[in-house]
Write an enzyme that holds these catalytic residues in place. Structure first.
Site, mmCIF file in Angstrom:
data_model
loop_
_atom_site.group_PDB
_atom_site.id
_atom_site.type_symbol
_atom_site.label_atom_id
_atom_site.label_comp_id
_atom_site.label_asym_id
_atom_site.label_seq_id
_atom_site.Cartn_x
_atom_site.Cartn_y
_atom_site.Cartn_z
ATOM 1 N N ASP A 296 40.327 15.758 48.027
ATOM 2 C CA ASP A 296 39.285 15.334 47.092
ATOM 3 C C ASP A 296 38.016 15.106 47.901
ATOM 4 O O ASP A 296 38.075 14.754 49.080
ATOM 5 C CB ASP A 296 39.711 14.040 46.390
ATOM 6 C CG ASP A 296 38.879 13.694 45.170
ATOM 7 O OD1 ASP A 296 37.904 14.429 44.879
ATOM 8 O OD2 ASP A 296 39.195 12.692 44.514
ATOM 9 N N HIS A 297 36.884 15.339 47.269
ATOM 10 C CA HIS A 297 35.622 14.945 47.900
ATOM 11 C C HIS A 297 35.453 13.438 47.776
ATOM 12 O O HIS A 297 35.681 12.876 46.704
ATOM 13 C CB HIS A 297 34.452 15.665 47.227
ATOM 14 C CG HIS A 297 34.479 17.151 47.423
ATOM 15 N ND1 HIS A 297 34.224 18.049 46.408
ATOM 16 C CD2 HIS A 297 34.746 17.902 48.521
ATOM 17 C CE1 HIS A 297 34.314 19.277 46.876
ATOM 18 N NE2 HIS A 297 34.635 19.218 48.151
ATOM 19 N N TRP B 142 36.035 12.993 41.853
ATOM 20 C CA TRP B 142 36.893 13.529 40.782
ATOM 21 C C TRP B 142 37.136 15.027 40.972
ATOM 22 O O TRP B 142 37.184 15.788 40.015
ATOM 23 C CB TRP B 142 36.298 13.248 39.397
ATOM 24 C CG TRP B 142 35.901 11.823 39.196
ATOM 25 C CD1 TRP B 142 36.738 10.742 39.087
ATOM 26 C CD2 TRP B 142 34.573 11.287 39.101
ATOM 27 N NE1 TRP B 142 36.009 9.588 38.927
ATOM 28 C CE2 TRP B 142 34.676 9.885 38.924
ATOM 29 C CE3 TRP B 142 33.302 11.852 39.129
ATOM 30 C CZ2 TRP B 142 33.567 9.060 38.791
ATOM 31 C CZ3 TRP B 142 32.197 11.028 39.001
ATOM 32 C CH2 TRP B 142 32.332 9.653 38.825
ATOM 33 N N HIS B 143 37.341 15.430 42.224
ATOM 34 C CA HIS B 143 37.602 16.834 42.538
ATOM 35 C C HIS B 143 39.002 16.987 43.139
ATOM 36 O O HIS B 143 39.193 17.666 44.149
ATOM 37 C CB HIS B 143 36.547 17.367 43.508
ATOM 38 C CG HIS B 143 35.169 17.386 42.939
ATOM 39 N ND1 HIS B 143 34.026 17.494 43.712
ATOM 40 C CD2 HIS B 143 34.729 17.315 41.652
ATOM 41 C CE1 HIS B 143 32.961 17.486 42.935
ATOM 42 N NE2 HIS B 143 33.357 17.370 41.680
ATOM 43 N N GLN B 144 39.991 16.355 42.515
ATOM 44 C CA GLN B 144 41.366 16.438 43.007
ATOM 45 C C GLN B 144 41.823 17.903 43.012
ATOM 46 O O GLN B 144 41.593 18.638 42.052
ATOM 47 C CB GLN B 144 42.298 15.608 42.118
ATOM 48 C CG GLN B 144 41.967 14.127 42.113
ATOM 49 C CD GLN B 144 41.012 13.717 41.011
ATOM 50 O OE1 GLN B 144 40.232 14.509 40.532
ATOM 51 N NE2 GLN B 144 41.082 12.459 40.613
#
Length: 535
Positions: free
Chosen positions: A306-307, A456-458
């Site tokens: 994630d980021h 929120w970049h899982q």
């Protein structure tokens, strides 16, 4: 056919069952349904996207924690002082593309060439993927035919009439010798990076999600059924072939067959969940919960990426209301000059965005945030089962900042944030820096761990590749079984440099094309046609 009416017409079986109406699943369902002889079922656990909070770009934050958010929660993280990070993911037609910040970011050239190398498949190379992007875009900005397309379904436009502070960010970047570009999805992402006004999926002032772009106008097609409120529990197998899915709808457990293929596009948390409960995963993990093993694939649920962001905040001299989505300028840059590609992501947010810990430091009533962080994190997390019940949430070990290299990169990121925010270009708009201030040593380390939040970049939990931890091949077929593919952010070998919505649309296009080729759907005689009457 409206989604809420689709259940009454549900068939016992379809040619293709696509699970998840997000940025990948919506693309796949539309592309397959373009062949009128093919029956497609698109399942979505959430509800309609006909909501002001979805369609109004300014209201996107109100979706977080709502019924349109799965509400996943990571475990307490010892590297963040025991903090638990909320991991929002979209639940409803459009998935994340219906609750996100509407950013269209293709990733860097190096991302896609890395995908191609991992898969051993040139179809994932940057040049091929660039062709896909041009084909699917309907670009509304400055003409750039080398990089942008104008005839596709995805309406992309620069942020309209951007805020003065978004323009100030471009000028601040110039002060730091960061190049400024007309848009962020062309030459800017072939080299060291740069800064530009954000590309957004907004049309006529409303969110234009991937679902809206691909599926919404096709709901009247008789061969496409969209079912909302459909919670997928597991894939049903006949031997080693995926034969359908088991789902819950209106409190009833239903099994729907798939004549040809099942596609999981449920996101990087739910897709591994369904795989494991279907008997695909690490043998020891499955046996611990009495789940019969269909295929031992130890990489399922591993490699979570994630980021991670570390917000830096400034107070406005005078109130300046947010415009558009409230995030109109974006920058990619390098923490160290010797890197070949940017490893930092900067999104300017036109209101304060503290973490639950840094909020205690004092948040201005009127201010803005440099929401910036790690575009290529080194830390890796994992997902674990905690029950044989498919509806039980997974244990999410996000593991942010477990790799000390990420802490060093975070420190460099914050230094650049402070240089940007304190640049001459911002002087007319800000009273001063609120946080973090000029910290070093243990105080900076503490701030990094208290400020860390998700973008929120899982992603990356069922990765594409050829090693023993890979879950899918270059055509996104799950190893060791037939009739099952994964197509969403979980197949990424590593997270792309930037927001993941656009890459997920490309993943959907790649999956649809692979399915068409495998099933002969591009041929003049459709081998599935004889099955349709029985479905």
């Amino acid at each position: 056919m409206a989604p809420e009416r689709a259940a009454a017409a549900l068939k016992p079986a379809y040619d293709f069952v696509v699970c998840g109406a997000g940025a990948s699943g919506s693309v796949i369902a539309r592309r397959l349904a373009e062949n009128p002889e093919v029956q497609v079922l698109l399942l979505e656990a959430g509800g309609s996207d006909e909501a002001e909070a979805v369609l109004n770009p300014a209201l996107w934050p109100t979706n977080l924690g709502s019924e349109r958010d799965w509400g996943f929660q990571a475990q307490p993280n010892p590297h963040l002082g025991g903090r638990q990070i909320p991991m929002a993911m979209g639940k409803g037609l459009g998935g994340g593309s219906s609750i996100n910040v509407m950013v269209w970011a293709r990733g860097h050239r190096s991302d896609w060439d890395h995908f191609a190398a991992e898969a051993g498949d040139p179809r994932w190379s940057y040049q091929n993927v660039l062709d896909i992007y041009r084909r699917i875009e309907n670009w509304q900005g400055v003409s750039d035919p080398q990089f942008r397309g104008t005839g596709g379904p995805v309406w992309v436009q620069p942020a309209a009439d951007p805020s003065p502070i978004a323009l100030a960010m471009l000028e601040a970047a110039r002060e730091l010798n960061v190049p400024v570009f007309d848009h962020p999805n062309g030459a800017m992402m072939e080299g060291s990076g740069g800064v530009a006004i954000t590309d957004m999926l907004v049309r006529n002032g409303q969110r234009h999600s991937i679902y809206r772009a691909y599926v919404h106008s096709w709901l009247d097609r008789p061969n496409l059924t969209v079912l909302t409120g459909a919670l997928v529990r597991r894939v049903v197998f006949q031997g080693r072939r995926a034969a359908g899915v088991e789902l819950t709808h209106d409190g009833q457990q239903i099994t729907v067959g798939a004549h040809s293929e099942v596609v999981l596009s449920l996101g990087a948390i739910q897709t591994p969940n369904i795989l494991m409960h279907s008997g695909i995963g690490d043998r020891a993990e499955l046996q611990r919960f009495g789940i019969p093993v269909v295929q031992h694939l130890p990489g399922v649920g591993q490699n979570l990426q994630d980021h991670v962001s570390f917000g830096c905040t400034w107070e406005f001299a005078e109130p300046l209301p947010p415009r558009n989505s409230g995030s109109e300028a974006t920058m990619y840059w390098k923490s160290r000059p010797e890197l070949d590609a940017p490893d930092l992501l900067f999104c300017q947010v036109e209101f304060p965005v503290p973490s639950e810990r840094t909020a205690a430091r004092g948040v201005p009533t009127h201010g803005w945030t440099m929401f910036a962080g790690l575009a290529q994190p080194e830390s890796r997390g994992r997902l674990r089962l905690q029950s044989a019940d498919p509806t039980a949430p997974l244990v999410i070990d996000a593991n942010f900042l477990s790799d000390t290299r990420d802490v060093r990169t975070a420190a460099a990121c914050i230094e650049i944030c402070r240089e940007l925010g304190n640049a001459q270009a911002f002087r007319p708009f800000v009273r001063g820096e609120v946080m973090p201030g000029n910290l070093s040593g243990n105080e900076l380390d503490r701030y990094i761990r208290e400020a860390a939040v998700t973008y929120w970049h899982q992603s990356c939990t069922a990765k594409m590749g050829r090693d023993e931890m890979s879950v899918v091949d270059g055509t996104l077929r799950v190893y060791g079984v037939d009739g099952l593919r994964v197509a969403d952010a979980s197949i990424m070998p590593r997270v792309t440099t930037g927001n993941t919505q656009a890459p997920c649309a490309v993943i959907g296009e790649q999956a649809a094309q692979a399915i068409k080729q495998a099933q002969g759907l591009s041929s003049s005689v459709n081998p599935l046609a004889q099955r349709v009457g029985a479905s």
